[in-house]
Design an enzyme around this catalytic site. Structure first.
Site, mmCIF file in Angstrom:
data_model
loop_
_atom_site.group_PDB
_atom_site.id
_atom_site.type_symbol
_atom_site.label_atom_id
_atom_site.label_comp_id
_atom_site.label_asym_id
_atom_site.label_seq_id
_atom_site.Cartn_x
_atom_site.Cartn_y
_atom_site.Cartn_z
ATOM 1 N N LYS A 98 3.474 -0.006 -7.621
ATOM 2 C CA LYS A 98 2.200 -0.714 -7.461
ATOM 3 C C LYS A 98 2.417 -2.193 -7.744
ATOM 4 C CE LYS A 98 -1.012 -0.402 -10.745
ATOM 5 N NZ LYS A 98 -2.203 0.002 -11.526
ATOM 6 N N SER A 111 -0.488 -5.088 9.995
ATOM 7 C CA SER A 111 0.401 -4.896 8.856
ATOM 8 C C SER A 111 -0.012 -5.804 7.704
ATOM 9 C CB SER A 111 1.852 -5.202 9.222
ATOM 10 O OG SER A 111 1.965 -6.562 9.586
ATOM 11 N N TYR A 130 1.414 -0.943 7.085
ATOM 12 C CA TYR A 130 2.841 -0.984 6.777
ATOM 13 C C TYR A 130 3.228 -2.407 6.390
ATOM 14 C CZ TYR A 130 3.375 -2.953 11.443
ATOM 15 O OH TYR A 130 3.272 -3.753 12.552
#
Length: 116
Positions: free
Chosen positions: A9, A25, A58
Site C-alpha cells: 500500500k 492507467s 494498472y
C-alpha cells in the site's frame, strides 16, 4: 484454500496530474513503486480520500524522483489534482502463508517523496 490479501500500500499520496485524453492507467513515481514493490502493468485498487471513489486500473512507471501520481483516461474524471489517494496491490497466498505475511506499507511525505 488460496485467499487474496493486501500485498502493498502507498498511503496518502497526492494527485499531481489527471490526463483524460490518455489510454488509461495510473502513472506513479518509480521510487514509490519500488518502495511498495509494485511493478509496471500491475493491477491496483485506488481509494480517493477526498470523494470516496474506489476504482481499479494498472500502473505505468513514472519518472523517478518526481513524485508524479497521474490518473490517465476515464479514471481522471474520478480525481482532481491535489486529492489524496491510497493505492493498494493484492496477491494470492495459501491461507497458512497469508496468516504470516506482512504487507509493505509506504508513507510518503506531502510531496509524494519517500521519507528518509
Amino acid at each position: 484454500m488460496i485467499i487474496e490479501i493486501l500485498k502493498s500500500k502507498i498511503h496518502r499520496v497526492k494527485v499531481t496530474q489527471a490526463e483524460l485524453n490518455y489510454v488509461g492507467s495510473i502513472t506513479i513515481d518509480q521510487d514509490l513503486m519500488d518502495a511498495a514493490q509494485i511493478i509496471a502493468n500491475e493491477k491496483v485498487q485506488i481509494v480517493n480520500n477526498n470523494n470516496g471513489e474506489r476504482f481499479e486500473t494498472y500502473v505505468i512507471k513514472g519518472e523517478r524522483g518526481t513524485g508524479i501520481v497521474c490518473l490517465n483516461g476515464a479514471v481522471a474524471r474520478k480525481v482532481q489534482v491535489g486529492d489524496i489517494l491510497i493505492i493498494m496491490s493484492f496477491g494470492s497466498l495459501p491461507i497458512e502463508e497469508a496468516k504470516k505475511y506482512h504487507p509493505v506499507l509506504v508513507f510518503p511525505d506531502d510531496n509524494n517523496r519517500l521519507l528518509k
